[in-house]
Design a protein around this motif. Sequence first.
Motif, PDB file in Angstrom:
ATOM      1  N   GLU A 180       0.831  -1.196   0.000  1.00 60.72           N
ATOM      2  CA  GLU A 180       0.000   0.000   0.000  1.00 60.72           C
ATOM      3  C   GLU A 180       0.864   1.243   0.000  1.00 60.72           C
ATOM      4  O   GLU A 180       2.044   1.206   0.387  1.00 60.72           O
ATOM      5  CB  GLU A 180      -0.930   0.016   1.224  1.00 60.72           C
ATOM      6  N   THR A 181       0.253   2.364  -0.386  1.00 64.38           N
ATOM      7  CA  THR A 181       0.919   3.654  -0.268  1.00 64.38           C
ATOM      8  C   THR A 181       0.723   4.173   1.155  1.00 64.38           C
ATOM      9  O   THR A 181      -0.031   3.604   1.947  1.00 64.38           O
ATOM     10  CB  THR A 181       0.335   4.659  -1.269  1.00 64.38           C
ATOM     11  N   THR A 182       1.393   5.249   1.470  1.00 60.77           N
ATOM     12  CA  THR A 182       1.238   5.842   2.801  1.00 60.77           C
ATOM     13  C   THR A 182      -0.172   6.359   3.018  1.00 60.77           C
ATOM     14  O   THR A 182      -0.574   6.589   4.167  1.00 60.77           O
ATOM     15  CB  THR A 182       2.247   6.990   2.982  1.00 60.77           C
ATOM     16  N   ASP A 183      -0.928   6.548   1.926  1.00 63.73           N
ATOM     17  CA  ASP A 183      -2.322   6.990   2.023  1.00 63.73           C
ATOM     18  C   ASP A 183      -3.284   5.821   2.132  1.00 63.73           C
ATOM     19  O   ASP A 183      -4.505   6.021   2.127  1.00 63.73           O
ATOM     20  CB  ASP A 183      -2.697   7.835   0.801  1.00 63.73           C
ATOM     21  N   GLY A 184      -2.753   4.596   2.192  1.00 65.03           N
ATOM     22  CA  GLY A 184      -3.609   3.433   2.335  1.00 65.03           C
ATOM     23  C   GLY A 184      -4.190   2.904   1.045  1.00 65.03           C
ATOM     24  O   GLY A 184      -5.113   2.091   1.060  1.00 65.03           O
TER      25      GLY A 184
END
Length: 830
Positions: free
Chosen positions: A692-696
């Motif tokens: 996942e990205t840091t933004d979920g």
Amino acid sequence: MKVSVNIVQKLVGFELPPVNELVTRINAQLGGVEEIIDLRAKYKDARIVKVVQCEKHPDADKLSVCLIDDGSIVESAKREEDGLVQVVCGAPNVHAGMWAVWLPPESVVPASFDDAEPFVLGARKLRGILSQGMLSAADELAIGGDHAGIVEITEADLPEGKKLAPGASFAEMFGLDSYVIDIENKMFTHRPDLFGQLGVAREIAGIFGKEFTSPDWYTRTQEFAQASGLELEVFNDAPESVPRFMATALKDVEVKPSPLRLRCQLVAMGAKPINTIVDATNYIMLMTAQPTHAYDYDKLRGHKISARMAQQGETVTLLNNKTYELTEDDIVIADGEGVIGLGGVMGGLDSEVTNETKNIVLEVANFDMYTIRKTSMRHGLFTDAVTRFNKGQSPLQNDAIMARLMDSIPGQQASQVFDPTIDKTAPSQMEKYGHSAPEVISTEFISKRLGLVIPRSEIIRILRNVEFETHDDAGKNENEFQYRVPFWRTDIELPEDVVEEVGRLYGFDKLPRELPLRSTKPAPKNVVREAKKQVRESLRRAGANEVLTYSFVHENVLKRAEQDPSEAFKLSNALSPDLQYYRLSVLPSLLDKVHLNIKAGHDEFTLFEIGRGHNKRYHANDDDGLPKEINFVDAVYARKKPGSGAPFYVVRRLVDRLAKDLGCQLIYKPITEAMNYAVTAPFDLERSALIETTDGVLIGMIGELKQSVIKNFKLPEYVAAVTLDLEGLVKVASEHNLTYRPLSRYPSVSQDVSIRVSGNQRYDEVFEAVEKAAKATDLTVDVRPVSIYQPEDDPQAKTISFRLTFTSYDRTLSDKDISPIIKRLEQTVL
């Protein structure tokens, strides 16, 4: 495609230029000319003569001594006192008063004209009597295969307006005094109408700026008479593959050699005359590009004829006397009991028209071009019918073809003309079969794309010359006009096709030689292309090898990856049986290559590919109405012998390196629930993680593979893979502007930290806590896992070790800089 200049001359209605100029224009505006055949040279010496006297040879029972009248045309021939020429003839049908074809001394026999050593006639004695040349049979003139007797010319054989006269040129009388132009077939791949003399004549008229008018029989509305006499049932059980299937019965036909004028026309078009029935069907095909077929009515069992798809394993013996086993993908023509022909390819031997045939069934049909092409390739059959049907003929000409064919065969209509229902008043059906609705186009649209301003009146004239319907009252804009594409032009689909048509007929050589205007401002970089470039460079630097595989795969590849083939798009015209399905993801294609590389001696490697996949389960269309493509960055790591640690971490280091090179941060999360997706199918969920990205935002999966998948693909046990969504990767990379930062001038300081936690504590939770606590400072901190230790006798606890590397860009670090960070970490984690 052989084109008779004489036939084209009659169709266009104006004087054609010399053949060299004609060929130059054809090469420039129609298609590449492969050969120019001079029929004049082949038949220049043949003369029409009258046999005035015929007596038996005194020393040979099978020879006759003839005196012929050539009108004293051939000056080199030795003559009798009355001006007649003596010829000895062995034909049983020679008799006084007949008209024949004479080849005088020093002439070349046409049948041997193309031989390495042509046969040249002379004046010589036969059984003691001098013979000046010979009276010719059909096979000697290369206008048929009959050698039973010489050619006898009657008034019925003559073309309209011609009369018999001694010494007349045989070539001029029967249209063999011109050229045949052989145009490369590949030039007409998208033009089914150009596989007939009529279509080529229309194009030649357009090239020379003359208006062409199709023969009345081709364009008028056909009304067929109701007739009876022969019982006939016609069915079309495959309307999707056979859009139109017309048939009718004729009785009291006579199968014999065709009139000489028809035989010579067939020769001029490159065909071989056979008999009245076959010659009529071939003539219609060569003129209109529409293949037809005739069946012996009395050989049709049950007096039925139908078009249908073959049953698996059915067999048929065709006219080439070979038997073929059919598949469910073949179109067949059948009677009441079985197959009698391979639709659109070749007729069957059991229904062949012979000299004893008295009643026939005529068929005029259209077949799906892709089905015909595959049938032809599958069985190795390449016929004139296949050449035309696999270009996509329009069914709207069938009724005109049927009417013309019935008029061309001496016989009596003995049934109604059966025709599948085609509503010519329904716009949807008319458009489907090639007769489009009126469209509007502007001269500005055409001129802008050609780079030349052509007057509106000239554009309309160009299109009308090749029988496009045009109307000046398109609307208020005087630069616009309305046009309708003729039904035989199935290649015209877009306004740009009309632009090409105008440019070609106007002459591309007349277009100005000017470079297009373009701005000197550099074009903006394509974000996706730049991202792909960065991904490739990063993975290559990490030691991975890029491979390129087909987007199409075999069904077995999907099944071995435990993906559901029903979710994949299946190709109706696959390049080969191994490429039937569009892949669901890229990973199965990579797994399929691992075993081959292991066998080739590569013990440890990483393969990656940037490619596309489709999935019907998540079917969505793009702006063009096509299935949306999913872009993947997939990689697989394999090692023949097990290494230290799990292969999961080898691939993770690869992904970490990629994220760092792209300037973004990715988070790995364990899988806590079942996942039933094509992308996740090969992975062992218990030994895999979501990316996942840091933004979920979920952008991929990383992990080891199921044991069943490893077995199916014959993979080594030490193997792991990753699949990433390229679009998600591009998005997260674009949100983090990657900027260069030089190395610090001051040395880094490393500190190992071991943390004892409960046995059921998740590693990712500990890692996130350590990373959060360590990075709460102005220093640059890199956190890396070192080990996880769990005593065998104490499953309730485990020790996780990390290595923290601290870097400062403005000073040399000491214990007083590091100790507060370690203390804060202890307070946060413990």
